[in-house]
Scaffold this motif. Structure first.
Motif, PDB file in Angstrom:
ATOM      1  N   ASN A  47       0.827  -1.218   0.000  1.00 57.09           N
ATOM      2  CA  ASN A  47       0.000   0.000   0.000  1.00 57.09           C
ATOM      3  C   ASN A  47       0.860   1.267   0.000  1.00 57.09           C
ATOM      4  OD1 ASN A  47       0.749   0.557   2.657  1.00 57.09           O
ATOM      5  ND2 ASN A  47      -1.135  -0.229   3.562  1.00 57.09           N
ATOM      6  N   SER A  51       3.222  -0.858   3.602  1.00 51.49           N
ATOM      7  CA  SER A  51       2.818  -2.140   4.199  1.00 51.49           C
ATOM      8  C   SER A  51       2.466  -3.124   3.091  1.00 51.49           C
ATOM      9  CB  SER A  51       1.585  -1.958   5.086  1.00 51.49           C
ATOM     10  OG  SER A  51       1.836  -1.013   6.102  1.00 51.49           O
ATOM     11  N   TYR A  68       0.593 -10.267   6.786  1.00 57.01           N
ATOM     12  CA  TYR A  68       0.650  -8.819   6.567  1.00 57.01           C
ATOM     13  C   TYR A  68       1.863  -8.261   7.284  1.00 57.01           C
ATOM     14  CZ  TYR A  68      -1.425  -4.167   5.769  1.00 57.01           C
ATOM     15  OH  TYR A  68      -1.695  -2.885   5.333  1.00 57.01           O
ATOM     16  N   ASN A  70       3.224  -4.664   8.425  1.00 54.36           N
ATOM     17  CA  ASN A  70       2.894  -3.258   8.574  1.00 54.36           C
ATOM     18  C   ASN A  70       4.160  -2.400   8.564  1.00 54.36           C
ATOM     19  OD1 ASN A  70       1.558  -0.823   9.360  1.00 54.36           O
ATOM     20  ND2 ASN A  70       2.260  -1.237  11.447  1.00 54.36           N
ATOM     21  N   ALA A  72       3.495   1.162   8.169  1.00 53.76           N
ATOM     22  CA  ALA A  72       2.898   2.501   8.162  1.00 53.76           C
ATOM     23  C   ALA A  72       3.462   3.333   9.316  1.00 53.76           C
ATOM     24  CB  ALA A  72       1.381   2.401   8.274  1.00 53.76           C
ATOM     25  N   GLY A  76       2.230   0.858  15.594  1.00 54.83           N
ATOM     26  CA  GLY A  76       3.102  -0.159  16.168  1.00 54.83           C
ATOM     27  C   GLY A  76       3.134  -1.403  15.303  1.00 54.83           C
ATOM     28  N   TRP A  99      -3.393  -7.947  15.584  1.00 57.95           N
ATOM     29  CA  TRP A  99      -1.993  -7.537  15.789  1.00 57.95           C
ATOM     30  C   TRP A  99      -1.432  -8.176  17.048  1.00 57.95           C
ATOM     31  CZ3 TRP A  99      -0.150  -5.436  11.542  1.00 57.95           C
ATOM     32  CH2 TRP A  99      -1.019  -4.777  10.688  1.00 57.95           C
ATOM     33  N   CYS A 106      -0.109  -5.489  19.630  1.00 58.77           N
ATOM     34  CA  CYS A 106      -0.562  -4.101  19.687  1.00 58.77           C
ATOM     35  C   CYS A 106      -1.977  -3.972  20.231  1.00 58.77           C
ATOM     36  CB  CYS A 106      -0.451  -3.465  18.309  1.00 58.77           C
ATOM     37  SG  CYS A 106       1.261  -3.087  17.887  1.00 58.77           S
ATOM     38  N   SER A 108      -4.860  -4.801  19.193  1.00 59.76           N
ATOM     39  CA  SER A 108      -5.795  -4.215  18.231  1.00 59.76           C
ATOM     40  C   SER A 108      -6.069  -5.171  17.071  1.00 59.76           C
ATOM     41  CB  SER A 108      -5.220  -2.897  17.688  1.00 59.76           C
ATOM     42  OG  SER A 108      -3.966  -3.148  17.083  1.00 59.76           O
ATOM     43  N   THR A 110      -7.382  -4.846  12.837  1.00 61.94           N
ATOM     44  CA  THR A 110      -7.780  -4.016  11.681  1.00 61.94           C
ATOM     45  C   THR A 110      -8.554  -4.878  10.695  1.00 61.94           C
ATOM     46  OG1 THR A 110      -5.747  -2.708  11.909  1.00 61.94           O
ATOM     47  CG2 THR A 110      -6.988  -2.458   9.854  1.00 61.94           C
ATOM     48  N   TRP A 125     -10.391   0.964   5.817  1.00 64.63           N
ATOM     49  CA  TRP A 125     -10.095   0.112   6.971  1.00 64.63           C
ATOM     50  C   TRP A 125     -10.606   0.746   8.253  1.00 64.63           C
ATOM     51  CZ3 TRP A 125      -7.144   2.730  10.485  1.00 64.63           C
ATOM     52  CH2 TRP A 125      -6.217   3.658  10.043  1.00 64.63           C
ATOM     53  N   LEU A 127      -9.735   0.252  12.511  1.00 62.66           N
ATOM     54  CA  LEU A 127      -8.847  -0.354  13.506  1.00 62.66           C
ATOM     55  C   LEU A 127      -9.484  -0.148  14.881  1.00 62.66           C
ATOM     56  CD1 LEU A 127      -4.989   0.148  13.759  1.00 62.66           C
ATOM     57  CD2 LEU A 127      -6.430   0.162  15.779  1.00 62.66           C
ATOM     58  N   ARG A 129      -9.156  -0.988  19.047  1.00 61.70           N
ATOM     59  CA  ARG A 129      -8.261  -1.450  20.118  1.00 61.70           C
ATOM     60  C   ARG A 129      -9.044  -2.224  21.154  1.00 61.70           C
ATOM     61  NH1 ARG A 129      -3.583   0.080  18.752  1.00 61.70           N
ATOM     62  NH2 ARG A 129      -3.269   2.044  17.658  1.00 61.70           N
ATOM     63  N   ASP A 143      -6.593   2.513   2.362  1.00 57.23           N
ATOM     64  CA  ASP A 143      -5.335   1.980   1.836  1.00 57.23           C
ATOM     65  C   ASP A 143      -5.563   1.528   0.400  1.00 57.23           C
ATOM     66  OD1 ASP A 143      -3.699   2.258   4.084  1.00 57.23           O
ATOM     67  OD2 ASP A 143      -4.155   0.258   4.850  1.00 57.23           O
TER      68      ASP A 143
HETATM   69  C1  BTN Z   1      -1.497  -0.888  15.821  1.00 60.12           C
HETATM   70  O1  BTN Z   1      -0.795   0.129  15.770  1.00 60.12           O
HETATM   71  O2  BTN Z   1      -2.417  -1.018  16.668  1.00 60.12           O
HETATM   72  C2  BTN Z   1      -1.247  -2.049  14.923  1.00 60.12           C
HETATM   73  C3  BTN Z   1      -0.765  -1.663  13.568  1.00 60.12           C
HETATM   74  C4  BTN Z   1      -1.840  -0.983  12.745  1.00 60.12           C
HETATM   75  C5  BTN Z   1      -1.360  -0.605  11.362  1.00 60.12           C
HETATM   76  C6  BTN Z   1      -2.441   0.128  10.584  1.00 60.12           C
HETATM   77  S1  BTN Z   1      -3.686  -0.961   9.995  1.00 60.12           S
HETATM   78  C7  BTN Z   1      -4.325   0.259   8.922  1.00 60.12           C
HETATM   79  C8  BTN Z   1      -3.143   1.035   8.373  1.00 60.12           C
HETATM   80  N1  BTN Z   1      -2.631   0.394   7.160  1.00 60.12           N
HETATM   81  C9  BTN Z   1      -1.443  -0.125   7.343  1.00 60.12           C
HETATM   82  O3  BTN Z   1      -0.812  -0.722   6.472  1.00 60.12           O
HETATM   83  N2  BTN Z   1      -1.030   0.081   8.580  1.00 60.12           N
HETATM   84  C10 BTN Z   1      -1.963   0.860   9.346  1.00 60.12           C
END
Ligand code: BTN
Length: 161
Positions: A47, A51, A68, A70, A72, A76, A99, A106, A108, A110, A125, A127, A129, A143
């Motif tokens: 993306n 990620s 996946y 991450n 971004a 985290g 996650w 984390c 959480s 998504t 998306w 997310l 927690r 994304d």
């Molecule tokens: C978190 O920080 O709680 C876990 C990692 C979340 C990453 C997010 S999911 C949506 C967005 N797209 C990504 O590729 N990463 C962030």
């Protein structure tokens, strides 16, 4: 629509049947780069934040499994592999990541929902927690995933210990 009939990766060989060869600035004939015509197993999608979604398998039912990574900024659980589960229904796709893994958790989850069109997967998306108590705490975003070049996947493989 039969999902297993649409999982076609149009490599240069296939494209040569339907695509018109293009001429570059010097007049040389070049074939278009590899263009996915659908989402397929063993594919990687990166993306705008860097990620990557890896789709490892697609069952005849459309159920997908993958992982996946991450990358971004501001989030985290970076640079580790987290399991993906989801569904593909024609061009529609949804997938989730919890996650949680031994390396870093984390707290959480998504969920992405979107569609495949024009060679990319466009998603929205949310997310959430663990411990959230109101809808306002649910983070939202978008994304867009584009095919991860083979070269990048191979170099990442080589980087593994
Ligand atoms: C978190 O920080 O709680 C876990 C990692 C979340 C990453 C997010 S999911 C949506 C967005 N797209 C990504 O590729 N990463 C962030």
């Amino acid at each position: 629509m039969k999902t297993n009939t649409i999982r076609v990766w149009a490599g240069a060989a296939l494209l040569s049947i339907s695509a018109v060869a293009m001429a570059d600035d010097h007049g040389a004939k070049t074939m278009p780069a590899e263009v996915p015509m659908s989402v397929q197993a063993a594919s990687g999608w990166t993306n705008q934040s860097g990620s990557t979604l890896y789709i490892d398998a697609i069952a005849p039912s459309g159920q997908i499994t993958g992982h996946y990574i991450n990358r971004a900024p501001g989030f985290g659980c970076q640079n580790l592999s987290y399991p993906v589960t989801g569904w593909i229904y024609g061009t529609a796709i949804t997938f989730t990541v919890t996650w949680r893994n031994p390396g870093e958790s984390c707290n959480s989850i998504t969920a992405w929902t979107g569609f495949f069109a024009n060679g990319q997967i466009t998603t929205l998306w949310q997310l959430v927690r663990n411990g959230s108590t109101g809808p306002g705490q649910i983070m939202k975003g978008s994304d867009v995933f584009r095919p991860t070049p083979h070269i990048m996947r191979e170099s990442l493989l080589l980087e593994q210990p």
